[in-house]
Scaffold this active site. Structure first.
Site, mmCIF file in Angstrom:
data_model
loop_
_atom_site.group_PDB
_atom_site.id
_atom_site.type_symbol
_atom_site.label_atom_id
_atom_site.label_comp_id
_atom_site.label_asym_id
_atom_site.label_seq_id
_atom_site.Cartn_x
_atom_site.Cartn_y
_atom_site.Cartn_z
ATOM 1 N N SER A 118 47.359 39.610 41.273
ATOM 2 C CA SER A 118 48.022 38.493 40.615
ATOM 3 C C SER A 118 47.029 37.336 40.388
ATOM 4 O O SER A 118 46.050 37.509 39.666
ATOM 5 C CB SER A 118 49.243 38.064 41.436
ATOM 6 O OG SER A 118 50.090 37.225 40.693
ATOM 7 N N ASP A 172 56.970 44.263 35.448
ATOM 8 C CA ASP A 172 56.512 43.031 36.100
ATOM 9 C C ASP A 172 57.198 41.830 35.453
ATOM 10 O O ASP A 172 57.020 41.572 34.264
ATOM 11 C CB ASP A 172 54.990 42.925 35.976
ATOM 12 C CG ASP A 172 54.388 41.872 36.883
ATOM 13 O OD1 ASP A 172 55.014 40.815 37.064
ATOM 14 O OD2 ASP A 172 53.286 42.100 37.411
ATOM 15 N N HIS A 203 56.280 43.410 40.201
ATOM 16 C CA HIS A 203 55.052 42.692 40.568
ATOM 17 C C HIS A 203 54.700 43.071 42.009
ATOM 18 O O HIS A 203 54.950 42.304 42.948
ATOM 19 C CB HIS A 203 55.274 41.187 40.424
ATOM 20 C CG HIS A 203 54.015 40.373 40.421
ATOM 21 N ND1 HIS A 203 53.029 40.530 39.480
ATOM 22 C CD2 HIS A 203 53.582 39.383 41.250
ATOM 23 C CE1 HIS A 203 52.064 39.670 39.718
ATOM 24 N NE2 HIS A 203 52.359 38.971 40.796
#
Length: 222
Positions: A118, A172, A203
């Protein structure tokens, strides 16, 4: 020069000859991926020093100014808008300092992997594409290329030889798949060799991804 970031280190064998600097996501810390050192298939690989840094804390605009560990501020739900360029570049300097420490400890740049999830993935690309030496690889999990409009001018020539592993979740909801695909296509258009995988997940991580990471590590470190 600012002080080095706090880090957690895991060494798989005495006198490691490889370093993997692995950056966490927003609001997490260096502990987030320590367990991965036991989940990855590292058989046949040389000794690895895993370095898990803690980002500094800062108020994060999108979270109502709540102070948390963050590599840079996020000021808009659309992560491509109003990026925190100063924060990205400040964290880039801190990650470069960690690379320099590994080199001082005897591990050459060509045996150093940058990895991240991320926000940590964004920092992997922010730093790795600009690093003046070829690195062993960039492991890019559920993230994107930040400051995408500047990368063509700022990337280093040496980075073109650094292999990139990029994966993303098809569902996601934090960093849309379209943003990851656009990042992949940008990297490919600039001449990078990108190994891409996507998975039916949100995610997060999944076992297939962990398996693919192990295979990739053996390929780039073999």
């Amino acid at each position: 020069m600012s002080e080095l970031l706090e880090t957690i280190e895991v060494v798989t064998a005495p006198n490691p000859t490889v370093a993997i600097i692995w950056m966490h996501g927003l609001g997490a810390d260096g502990n987030d991926f320590v367990s991965m050192t036991n989940e990855l298939d590292l058989t046949g690989l040389p000794g690895i020093r895993f370095v898990f840094p803690n980002a500094n804390t800062m108020p994060v605009t999108i979270n109502n100014g709540y102070v948390m560990r963050s590599w840079y501020d996020i000021v808009h739900a659309d992560i491509g808008r109003r990026e925190d360029e100063a924060g990205l570049r400040a964290s880039q300097v801190q990650i470069e300092a960690l690379i320099a420490r590994e080199k001082a400890r005897g591990i050459p740049a060509s045996r150093i992997i940058l990895a991240g999830f991320s926000q940590g993935c964004a920092m992997t690309l922010q730093t790795g594409l600009r690093h003046p030496e070829k690195l062993a690889g960039l492991m890019c999990l559920s993230g994107y290329v930040p400051l995408a409009d500047k990368i063509a001018a700022e990337r280093s020539e040496a980075s073109l030889a650094t292999p990139i592993f990029q994966v993303h979740g098809q569902y996601d909801g934090v960093i849309p798949m379209t943003r990851a695909v656009a990042s992949r296509d940008l990297l490919t258009a600039l001449g990078y060799q990108v190994e891409w995988h996507d998975y039916p997940m949100q995610h997060s991580l999944c076992q297939e991804e962990v398996d693919h990471i192990g295979v990739w590590l053996k390929k780039v470190l073999g």
